[in-house]
Design a protein around this motif. Structure first.
Motif, PDB file in Angstrom:
ATOM      1  N   ASN A  49       0.801  -1.224   0.000  1.00  0.00           N
ATOM      2  CA  ASN A  49       0.000   0.000   0.000  1.00  0.00           C
ATOM      3  C   ASN A  49       0.836   1.277   0.000  1.00  0.00           C
ATOM      4  O   ASN A  49       0.293   2.373   0.109  1.00  0.00           O
ATOM      5  CB  ASN A  49      -0.952   0.008   1.209  1.00  0.00           C
ATOM      6  CG  ASN A  49      -0.224  -0.311   2.502  1.00  0.00           C
ATOM      7  OD1 ASN A  49       0.756   0.346   2.855  1.00  0.00           O
ATOM      8  ND2 ASN A  49      -0.681  -1.347   3.203  1.00  0.00           N
ATOM      9  N   PRO A  99       1.845   6.562  -1.311  1.00  0.00           N
ATOM     10  CA  PRO A  99       1.059   5.485  -1.934  1.00  0.00           C
ATOM     11  C   PRO A  99       1.598   5.184  -3.320  1.00  0.00           C
ATOM     12  O   PRO A  99       2.173   6.060  -3.975  1.00  0.00           O
ATOM     13  CB  PRO A  99      -0.358   6.080  -2.010  1.00  0.00           C
ATOM     14  CG  PRO A  99      -0.397   7.109  -0.923  1.00  0.00           C
ATOM     15  CD  PRO A  99       0.988   7.685  -0.882  1.00  0.00           C
ATOM     16  N   SER A 131      -0.368   4.030  -8.845  1.00  0.00           N
ATOM     17  CA  SER A 131      -1.687   3.690  -9.385  1.00  0.00           C
ATOM     18  C   SER A 131      -2.458   2.842  -8.379  1.00  0.00           C
ATOM     19  O   SER A 131      -1.877   2.191  -7.514  1.00  0.00           O
ATOM     20  CB  SER A 131      -1.558   2.923 -10.704  1.00  0.00           C
ATOM     21  OG  SER A 131      -1.013   1.638 -10.486  1.00  0.00           O
ATOM     22  N   GLU A 132      -3.781   2.852  -8.513  1.00  0.00           N
ATOM     23  CA  GLU A 132      -4.623   2.064  -7.624  1.00  0.00           C
ATOM     24  C   GLU A 132      -4.375   0.567  -7.797  1.00  0.00           C
ATOM     25  O   GLU A 132      -4.513  -0.205  -6.842  1.00  0.00           O
ATOM     26  CB  GLU A 132      -6.097   2.380  -7.881  1.00  0.00           C
ATOM     27  CG  GLU A 132      -6.508   3.790  -7.445  1.00  0.00           C
ATOM     28  CD  GLU A 132      -7.998   4.020  -7.595  1.00  0.00           C
ATOM     29  OE1 GLU A 132      -8.707   3.055  -7.967  1.00  0.00           O
ATOM     30  OE2 GLU A 132      -8.446   5.154  -7.350  1.00  0.00           O
ATOM     31  N   ASP A 133      -4.006   0.159  -8.999  1.00  0.00           N
ATOM     32  CA  ASP A 133      -3.755  -1.261  -9.249  1.00  0.00           C
ATOM     33  C   ASP A 133      -2.534  -1.767  -8.491  1.00  0.00           C
ATOM     34  O   ASP A 133      -2.416  -2.970  -8.230  1.00  0.00           O
ATOM     35  CB  ASP A 133      -3.567  -1.507 -10.752  1.00  0.00           C
ATOM     36  CG  ASP A 133      -4.834  -1.224 -11.540  1.00  0.00           C
ATOM     37  OD1 ASP A 133      -5.812  -1.951 -11.335  1.00  0.00           O
ATOM     38  OD2 ASP A 133      -4.845  -0.270 -12.337  1.00  0.00           O
ATOM     39  N   ILE A 187      -1.873  -1.040  -5.464  1.00  0.00           N
ATOM     40  CA  ILE A 187      -2.298  -1.341  -4.097  1.00  0.00           C
ATOM     41  C   ILE A 187      -2.959  -2.713  -4.138  1.00  0.00           C
ATOM     42  O   ILE A 187      -4.016  -2.891  -4.746  1.00  0.00           O
ATOM     43  CB  ILE A 187      -3.272  -0.266  -3.575  1.00  0.00           C
ATOM     44  CG1 ILE A 187      -2.588   1.106  -3.564  1.00  0.00           C
ATOM     45  CG2 ILE A 187      -3.780  -0.627  -2.183  1.00  0.00           C
ATOM     46  CD1 ILE A 187      -3.508   2.249  -3.196  1.00  0.00           C
ATOM     47  N   ARG A 188      -2.349  -3.685  -3.503  1.00  0.00           N
ATOM     48  CA  ARG A 188      -2.797  -5.064  -3.702  1.00  0.00           C
ATOM     49  C   ARG A 188      -2.430  -5.935  -2.512  1.00  0.00           C
ATOM     50  O   ARG A 188      -1.663  -5.536  -1.641  1.00  0.00           O
ATOM     51  CB  ARG A 188      -2.147  -5.640  -4.962  1.00  0.00           C
ATOM     52  CG  ARG A 188      -0.621  -5.656  -4.916  1.00  0.00           C
ATOM     53  CD  ARG A 188      -0.036  -5.701  -6.315  1.00  0.00           C
ATOM     54  NE  ARG A 188       1.411  -5.950  -6.314  1.00  0.00           N
ATOM     55  CZ  ARG A 188       2.325  -4.983  -6.155  1.00  0.00           C
ATOM     56  NH1 ARG A 188       1.950  -3.736  -5.958  1.00  0.00           N
ATOM     57  NH2 ARG A 188       3.624  -5.278  -6.189  1.00  0.00           N
ATOM     58  N   SER A 227      -2.329  -2.946 -14.468  1.00  0.00           N
ATOM     59  CA  SER A 227      -3.693  -2.533 -14.778  1.00  0.00           C
ATOM     60  C   SER A 227      -4.324  -3.410 -15.850  1.00  0.00           C
ATOM     61  O   SER A 227      -5.538  -3.366 -16.039  1.00  0.00           O
ATOM     62  CB  SER A 227      -3.713  -1.074 -15.235  1.00  0.00           C
ATOM     63  OG  SER A 227      -2.881  -0.893 -16.373  1.00  0.00           O
TER      64      SER A 227
END
Length: 367
Positions: free
Chosen positions: A223, A247, A250-252, A254-255, A338
């Protein structure tokens, strides 16, 4: 009612009012200015003088260097600090030396194209050249929104990377490295082992804390990442770079990544305070990516393995997963991509052994 195209009105109080476009905001919406006089002719003359002065000022203020500074200042409000530092580096190192002396109207396609060609000739990566080109295009679009016109269409410049095989550790090298790490366990060696079996990036490893590892669920949460960036306020701080923990880009990225059982058993013996960094075992001290890269080189030397970059562990992880029949969608999510296409095109190396195994499946045709 104003005369056609003049924006000059007679007010209820008897005075005349003239309106002109003083500026435009970032959405290209007009910001108006107003002038007043006792007669239509007086206001018209005032408007002509203002428009004439504004036109001459626009020519002087359309300097590419000045617009680059304005563009960068506007970006400060909407991008991450690391992205802003990247833009600042590109502008200072590449764009201002090339275009800083030009007015926007004088920027030409030939100048930019020749510079891109020179970058590639000198060995710059295609991605680096594309990053520079993207920033130049964005600044030119900003200039257009400000009302400065140019005839530089950069859309015809196309920089395509030559696809090359990614470098991975051989099975022999990977086995040798893993044996060394397991037989010489410490916090940093444990971190390298984690990368081999999860594919996390070096920045993600350096930012990893024990609270990010759930022993019960056998899951590692990614994260945040650690970066060394140019200090955007270095003039005040007296330092050119600094370390930040932020962070992922990209949101991808975060896993959550499942951890193999044998790695979990090793982790249990090293469990620390939840707030401690995995690579140091303390809450206050951390190891930055550059230092971790240096340490990795020393480990390779002790193992008798060729000198390679830390990122090879991520390539190796992805390749081994493919070789062992990993489902691509799952692998893509574990790597934080992504799309599946990125996983296949960028990180998955098809080894000769895998090609040979696939070709051997055709043996049934000879029966």
């Amino acid at each position: 009612m104003p005369r056609k195209g003049e924006n000059i009105f007679k007010r209820k109080d008897g005075r005349w009012e003239g309106r002109y476009i003083k500026d435009r905001d970032l959405s290209n919406k007009a910001v108006y200015g107003y002038l007043y006089g006792k007669s239509y002719t007086e206001v018209k003359q005032k408007l002509e003088r203002v428009k004439s002065h504004k036109a001459s000022c626009n020519i002087l203020s359309a300097n590419f260097a000045k617009l680059s500074e304005e563009w960068l200042e506007n970006k400060r409000l909407c991008v991450k600090e690391s992205t802003l530092a990247h833009y600042k580096m590109i502008i200072g190192k590449h764009i201002l030396p090339l275009l800083g002396k030009y007015d926007v109207s004088a920027v030409s396609l030939d100048v930019v194209q020749q510079y891109m060609n020179r970058l590639l000739l000198y060995g710059y990566a295609v991605k680096t050249a594309n990053d520079i080109l993207t920033v130049i295009k964005s600044i030119l679009r900003y200039a257009e929104r400000k009302g400065f016109h140019h005839n530089c269409d950069l859309s015809i410049i196309s920089l395509k990377a030559h696809k090359s095989e990614v470098e991975i550790l051989t099975l022999f090298e990977q086995e040798r490295l893993c044996n060394y790490l397991v037989n010489n366990l410490n916090d940093k060696n444990l971190g390298i082992l984690l990368c081999i079996y999860t594919g996390i990036r070096i920045g993600e490893l350096c930012a990893l804390k024990w609270s990010d590892i759930d022993m019960g669920e056998k899951v590692l949460s990614v994260n945040k990442t650690m970066l060394r960036i140019r200090d955007n306020y270095s003039e005040q701080h007296g330092s050119k770079t600094k370390i930040i923990i932020t962070p992922p880009k990209s949101e991808d990225s975060i896993r959550e990544i499942p951890i193999p059982n044998f790695v979990i058993n090793i982790l249990k013996n090293f469990r620390r305070n939840p707030d401690a960094y995995v690579l140091t075992g303390t809450e206050t001290d951390f190891i930055e990516p550059r230092s971790m890269q240096y340490y990795f080189k020393k480990v390779l030397k002790k193992c008798g393995i060729r000198s390679v970059k830390f990122h090879i562990l991520r390539h190796t992880f992805a390749t081994r997963c493919i070789e062992n029949g990993f489902e691509i969608k799952s692998l893509s999510e574990i790597l934080g991509h992504s799309s599946i296409k990125i996983t296949l095109d960028r990180y998955v190396h098809s080894s000769m052994d895998l090609k040979r195994k696939n070709m051997e499946k055709l043996d049934f045709l000879s029966a």
